[in-house]
Motif scaffolding. Structure first.
Motif: not given
Length: 295
Positions: A134-152
């Motif tokens: 779960c921690d690895s998924i959380i990190k991957a999601i934060k990295d994705s968001s930091d790289n500009g991944r935005t969902i409406s």
């Protein structure tokens, strides 16, 4: 030619059968996305007790975003808010985009493993550490968001597979009472991808047609064709020879009938087609000639 006709029939069937599907999907999309923004401030109630993937009467389901607080009871009232109101309870950071990435990019997980989904959500809302996975998924999601991944909040669409699309809608369901859990709400609407079905139909049929079109141009096929034309004759002769033993057991008249049938497969007085239709066609043709002459 048969394959082309088959393709044509299939396309007609698909197009005639998908009119209602398109209409239904348009209705679903309108219900899913067009008026959702106007629902901010609307009051909804729960259908379940608990905290994990409970149902609400606005067709959303929700996961707790306040670990350790009191869960919901059936009939409790919540206020619809946008996802910017989902926050980390320790530092106040907005976590709405993280949770939306979780549901969209990890669709298979959230639809099959409710417990892990809840623990990951608490990882964002309460810095909860459940497992290294779960921690690895959380990190991957934060990295994705930091790289500009935005969902409406409404209308994000992905392909689940070759025949299905999924459209996502999100909201926060605020309990309005300290000590009582609020929820991150989601709704997923699935739709059949008709274009993919049609493309697969083309792929399955067209390659054979293309091969058939190129065969006459290949001069080597002439030899193959000639060889193939002699093979059925050999097979037929063998079959006739084997059957001859049975035929010899019958009267010689039957043998003569078989011989006559081979030499004259269609007697001169044999008539093909529909005689009545032919007579009607001749009659109409004669009437037309008579009319032309009279004029």
């Amino acid at each position: 030619m048969k394959r082309i006709l088959t393709l044509f029939i299939i396309l007609l069937a698909i197009l005639s059968g998908t009119g209602l599907v398109f209409a239904e999907n348009i209705t679903e999309e309108n219900m899913t996305s067009s008026n959702e923004e106007e629902r901010i401030g609307e009051k909804v109630t729960t259908k379940d007790n608990g905290y994990l993937n409970i149902s609400f009467n606005d067709s959303y389901n929700g996961y707790c975003i306040d670990k350790g607080w009191n869960g919901a009871s059936s009939g409790d009232t919540f206020t619809v808010e946008n996802t910017s109101n989902a926050r980390n309870n320790n530092n106040g950071e907005e976590i709405g985009n993280y949770l939306k990435i979780l549901f969209v990019d990890y669709h298979d997980l959230v639809t099959t493993d409710k417990k892990s989904t809840q623990n990951i959500i608490w990882g964002f809302s309460n810095d909860y550490h459940y497992s290294p996975e779960c921690d690895s998924i959380i990190k991957a999601i934060k990295d994705s968001s930091d790289n500009g991944r935005t969902i409406s909040d409404h209308g994000e669409t992905i392909d689940i597979n070759n025949t299905t699309k999924a459209t996502f809608d999100f909201e926060v369901l605020n309990s309005g009472s300290y000590g009582y859990q609020s929820f991150f709400g989601y709704k997923i609407t699935y739709k059949t991808i008709v274009n993919e079905i049609m493309n697969n139909t083309f792929e399955n049929i067209l390659p054979d047609n293309q091969t058939n079109e190129t065969e006459p141009e290949n001069t080597t096929n002439n030899t193959t064709t000639n060889e193939n034309t002699t093979e059925p004759e050999t097979t037929n002769n063998t079959t006739l020879t084997e059957n001859q033993e049975t035929i010899d057991k019958y009267a010689s008249e039957n043998d003569k009938m078989q011989s006559d049938h081979k030499n004259n497969p269609k007697p001169k007085n044999h008539i093909t087609g529909n005689p009545i239709a032919s007579l009607i066609a001749i009659l109409l043709f004669s009437m037309c000639i008579l009319k032309i002459r009279r004029d």
